[in-house]
Design a protein around this motif. Structure first.
Motif, PDB file in Angstrom:
ATOM      1  N   LYS A  50       2.421   7.811  -7.358  1.00 18.81           N
ATOM      2  CA  LYS A  50       1.959   8.207  -6.038  1.00 18.81           C
ATOM      3  C   LYS A  50       1.192   7.044  -5.431  1.00 18.81           C
ATOM      4  N   LEU A  51       1.570   6.626  -4.235  1.00 22.32           N
ATOM      5  CA  LEU A  51       0.963   5.464  -3.596  1.00 22.32           C
ATOM      6  C   LEU A  51      -0.128   5.839  -2.603  1.00 22.32           C
ATOM      7  N   PHE A  52      -0.043   7.047  -2.018  1.00 24.18           N
ATOM      8  CA  PHE A  52      -1.003   7.469  -1.000  1.00 24.18           C
ATOM      9  C   PHE A  52      -1.568   8.853  -1.325  1.00 24.18           C
ATOM     10  N   GLU A  53      -2.850   9.023  -0.969  1.00 22.33           N
ATOM     11  CA  GLU A  53      -3.478  10.343  -0.938  1.00 22.33           C
ATOM     12  C   GLU A  53      -3.486  10.772   0.523  1.00 22.33           C
ATOM     13  N   ARG A  54      -2.843  11.877   0.808  1.00 20.25           N
ATOM     14  CA  ARG A  54      -2.705  12.317   2.192  1.00 20.25           C
ATOM     15  C   ARG A  54      -3.637  13.490   2.462  1.00 20.25           C
ATOM     16  N   THR A  55      -4.395  13.390   3.573  1.00 24.39           N
ATOM     17  CA  THR A  55      -5.205  14.511   4.050  1.00 24.39           C
ATOM     18  C   THR A  55      -4.831  14.756   5.508  1.00 24.39           C
ATOM     19  N   THR A  56      -5.397  15.783   6.072  1.00 24.92           N
ATOM     20  CA  THR A  56      -5.072  16.074   7.480  1.00 24.92           C
ATOM     21  C   THR A  56      -5.655  15.032   8.417  1.00 24.92           C
ATOM     22  N   ARG A  57      -6.693  14.322   7.965  1.00 25.92           N
ATOM     23  CA  ARG A  57      -7.351  13.348   8.839  1.00 25.92           C
ATOM     24  C   ARG A  57      -6.958  11.902   8.533  1.00 25.92           C
ATOM     25  N   ARG A  58      -6.658  11.607   7.284  1.00 29.07           N
ATOM     26  CA  ARG A  58      -6.458  10.188   6.939  1.00 29.07           C
ATOM     27  C   ARG A  58      -5.506  10.051   5.756  1.00 29.07           C
ATOM     28  N   VAL A  59      -4.885   8.881   5.716  1.00 27.74           N
ATOM     29  CA  VAL A  59      -4.015   8.508   4.594  1.00 27.74           C
ATOM     30  C   VAL A  59      -4.696   7.362   3.853  1.00 27.74           C
ATOM     31  N   GLN A  60      -4.908   7.533   2.547  1.00 26.05           N
ATOM     32  CA  GLN A  60      -5.576   6.497   1.761  1.00 26.05           C
ATOM     33  C   GLN A  60      -4.709   6.074   0.577  1.00 26.05           C
ATOM     34  N   LEU A  61      -4.842   4.807   0.205  1.00 23.16           N
ATOM     35  CA  LEU A  61      -4.114   4.304  -0.958  1.00 23.16           C
ATOM     36  C   LEU A  61      -4.719   4.837  -2.240  1.00 23.16           C
ATOM     37  N   THR A  62      -3.886   5.151  -3.207  1.00 20.90           N
ATOM     38  CA  THR A  62      -4.358   5.439  -4.554  1.00 20.90           C
ATOM     39  C   THR A  62      -4.722   4.112  -5.215  1.00 20.90           C
ATOM     40  N   ASN A  63      -5.307   4.172  -6.399  1.00 20.72           N
ATOM     41  CA  ASN A  63      -5.633   2.937  -7.113  1.00 20.72           C
ATOM     42  C   ASN A  63      -4.372   2.115  -7.391  1.00 20.72           C
ATOM     43  N   VAL A  64      -3.315   2.829  -7.795  1.00 17.56           N
ATOM     44  CA  VAL A  64      -2.045   2.140  -8.038  1.00 17.56           C
ATOM     45  C   VAL A  64      -1.508   1.556  -6.733  1.00 17.56           C
ATOM     46  N   GLY A  65      -1.671   2.312  -5.655  1.00 20.57           N
ATOM     47  CA  GLY A  65      -1.205   1.845  -4.356  1.00 20.57           C
ATOM     48  C   GLY A  65      -1.916   0.592  -3.903  1.00 20.57           C
ATOM     49  N   GLN A  66      -3.210   0.481  -4.186  1.00 15.46           N
ATOM     50  CA  GLN A  66      -3.960  -0.713  -3.798  1.00 15.46           C
ATOM     51  C   GLN A  66      -3.454  -1.952  -4.528  1.00 15.46           C
ATOM     52  N   THR A  67      -3.205  -1.789  -5.829  1.00 17.00           N
ATOM     53  CA  THR A  67      -2.655  -2.912  -6.614  1.00 17.00           C
ATOM     54  C   THR A  67      -1.258  -3.280  -6.114  1.00 17.00           C
ATOM     55  N   PHE A  68      -0.466  -2.255  -5.837  1.00 17.52           N
ATOM     56  CA  PHE A  68       0.891  -2.477  -5.371  1.00 17.52           C
ATOM     57  C   PHE A  68       0.900  -3.189  -4.014  1.00 17.52           C
ATOM     58  N   LEU A  69      -0.071  -2.861  -3.141  1.00 14.55           N
ATOM     59  CA  LEU A  69      -0.150  -3.480  -1.829  1.00 14.55           C
ATOM     60  C   LEU A  69      -0.346  -4.990  -1.947  1.00 14.55           C
ATOM     61  N   VAL A  70      -1.222  -5.413  -2.856  1.00 14.97           N
ATOM     62  CA  VAL A  70      -1.449  -6.853  -3.059  1.00 14.97           C
ATOM     63  C   VAL A  70      -0.155  -7.542  -3.468  1.00 14.97           C
ATOM     64  N   ASN A  71       0.556  -6.942  -4.418  1.00 12.92           N
ATOM     65  CA  ASN A  71       1.803  -7.542  -4.911  1.00 12.92           C
ATOM     66  C   ASN A  71       2.896  -7.558  -3.842  1.00 12.92           C
ATOM     67  N   VAL A  72       2.975  -6.467  -3.056  1.00 14.76           N
ATOM     68  CA  VAL A  72       4.007  -6.398  -2.019  1.00 14.76           C
ATOM     69  C   VAL A  72       3.752  -7.441  -0.939  1.00 14.76           C
ATOM     70  N   ARG A  73       2.483  -7.591  -0.534  1.00 15.25           N
ATOM     71  CA  ARG A  73       2.176  -8.611   0.473  1.00 15.25           C
ATOM     72  C   ARG A  73       2.575 -10.007  -0.013  1.00 15.25           C
ATOM     73  N   THR A  74       2.269 -10.294  -1.268  1.00 16.62           N
ATOM     74  CA  THR A  74       2.643 -11.597  -1.835  1.00 16.62           C
ATOM     75  C   THR A  74       4.155 -11.776  -1.843  1.00 16.62           C
ATOM     76  N   ALA A  75       4.860 -10.718  -2.247  1.00 11.43           N
ATOM     77  CA  ALA A  75       6.323 -10.786  -2.301  1.00 11.43           C
ATOM     78  C   ALA A  75       6.912 -10.996  -0.913  1.00 11.43           C
ATOM     79  N   LEU A  76       6.402 -10.285   0.083  1.00 13.13           N
ATOM     80  CA  LEU A  76       6.917 -10.428   1.440  1.00 13.13           C
ATOM     81  C   LEU A  76       6.609 -11.810   2.015  1.00 13.13           C
ATOM     82  N   ASP A  77       5.412 -12.328   1.705  1.00 14.75           N
ATOM     83  CA  ASP A  77       5.073 -13.683   2.160  1.00 14.75           C
ATOM     84  C   ASP A  77       6.008 -14.719   1.543  1.00 14.75           C
TER      85      ASP A  77
END
Length: 310
Positions: A50-77
């Motif tokens: 699971k990459l995101f925790e979804r609520t009615t007000r906001r979408v937040q990254l899970t811990n795994v999602g935060q790590t994955f975001l760093v790697n994805v940004r590097t890969a896309l760059d």
């Protein structure tokens, strides 16, 4: 794990992470929210996390999602850098061109064209092999050179030969030679000269011998040297005269050695640009090739054809 998602899924993930909102991310990507949600779900299913925790007000990254975001940004760059690198090559910003040519090309017309090419594409490196005609042909045939400047190759079925101009042979002699004031010389008029020749293995010797096969009177060889440069060194030293292609008489030495056009028979050779048939040149090499064609095919031939007796 088999990767069953594409770059658009990764870009969707980054957009949601940065905006913290499916609605705003969907607007940025010109997608419907349902289409964006399907991309994120596809990504999570493929990863098994699971990459995101979804609520009615906001979408937040899970811990795994935060790590994955760093790697994805590097890969896309990195991917963007790779794509831009290919674009740079296509736009002639970087790369290397390998050109094979006979030495006279380096002395006469190649520097002017290379100067203009370098001004347009300063990060392109040009590697020049100035070799004999046969070596130039072999380098192009073997794929070691992108293209060549040569006077042989037209008869080879694997070679495309683009004629540049027809070059006449002249009698090279010191400027203080008694015949130096002549506008032209017949071979018969040279019979008493001490004649310097290239060796039989030379392409120039083959051209001259073939042309003189039916000529009764022509000079006998007194000196024989392997290369035209050696022939001209002996001419400069006052040891005799020599029949050479007009371009071989170097501009920087014409205060000492000049060339008088030879007639009866007049001997010519055709210099051209050569490339391997069905060989796709890189964009930068193709541009330099076309610049040479434009500069040389349209170049006035008066000086080259008639020589400069001084």
């Amino acid at each position: 794990m088999r990767i069953n998602y594409d770059i658009h899924d990764l870009q969707a993930f980054v957009a949601v992470a940065e905006r913290g909102s499916f609605r705003q991310a969907a607007t940025d990507l010109f997608l419907s929210q349902s289409a964006l949600s399907r991309r994120i779900e596809k990504l999570e299913e493929g990863l098994g996390v699971k990459l995101f925790e979804r609520t009615t007000r906001r979408v937040q990254l899970t811990n795994v999602g935060q790590t994955f975001l760093v790697n994805v940004r590097t890969a896309l760059d990195n991917l963007e850098d790779a794509v831009l690198g290919v674009a740079d090559l296509a736009a002639h910003r970087t790369g290397t061109i390998t050109l094979a040519c006979v030495p006279s090309a380096v002395w006469h017309f190649l520097p002017q064209v290379l100067t203009r090419f370098s001004a347009r594409f300063p990060r392109i490196r040009v590697r020049i092999h100035d070799e004999s005609a046969q070596d130039v042909l072999n380098l192009v045939l073997g794929g070691e050179a992108d293209f060549g400047i040569n006077f042989t190759g037209a008869e080879n079925p694997e070679i495309v030969f683009e004629p540049i101009y027809v070059e006449k042979y002249v009698l090279a002699m010191r400027r203080d030679h008694p015949l130096a004031k002549r506008r032209s010389l017949s071979w018969k008029e040279t019979v008493d000269e001490r004649y310097i020749s290239v060796a039989k293995s030379s392409g120039n010797r083959s051209v001259i011998d073939a042309a003189l096969a039916g000529v009764e009177k022509h000079p006998l060889i007194s000196w024989e040297v392997n290369h035209v440069s050696g022939v001209l060194a002996l001419v400069e030293a006052g040891m005799g005269v020599a029949a050479v292609p007009n371009l071989s008489v170097l501009p920087g030495r014409q205060d000492i050695v000049i060339g008088v056009p030879l007639v009866n028979p007049e001997i010519k050779r055709t210099l051209g640009l050569i490339c391997k048939r069905k060989h796709s040149m890189a964009p930068a090499a193709r541009t330099l090739f076309e610049m040479l064609v434009e500069a040389l095919v349209k170049r006035p031939l008066t000086t080259l054809d008639e020589g400069d007796p001084g």
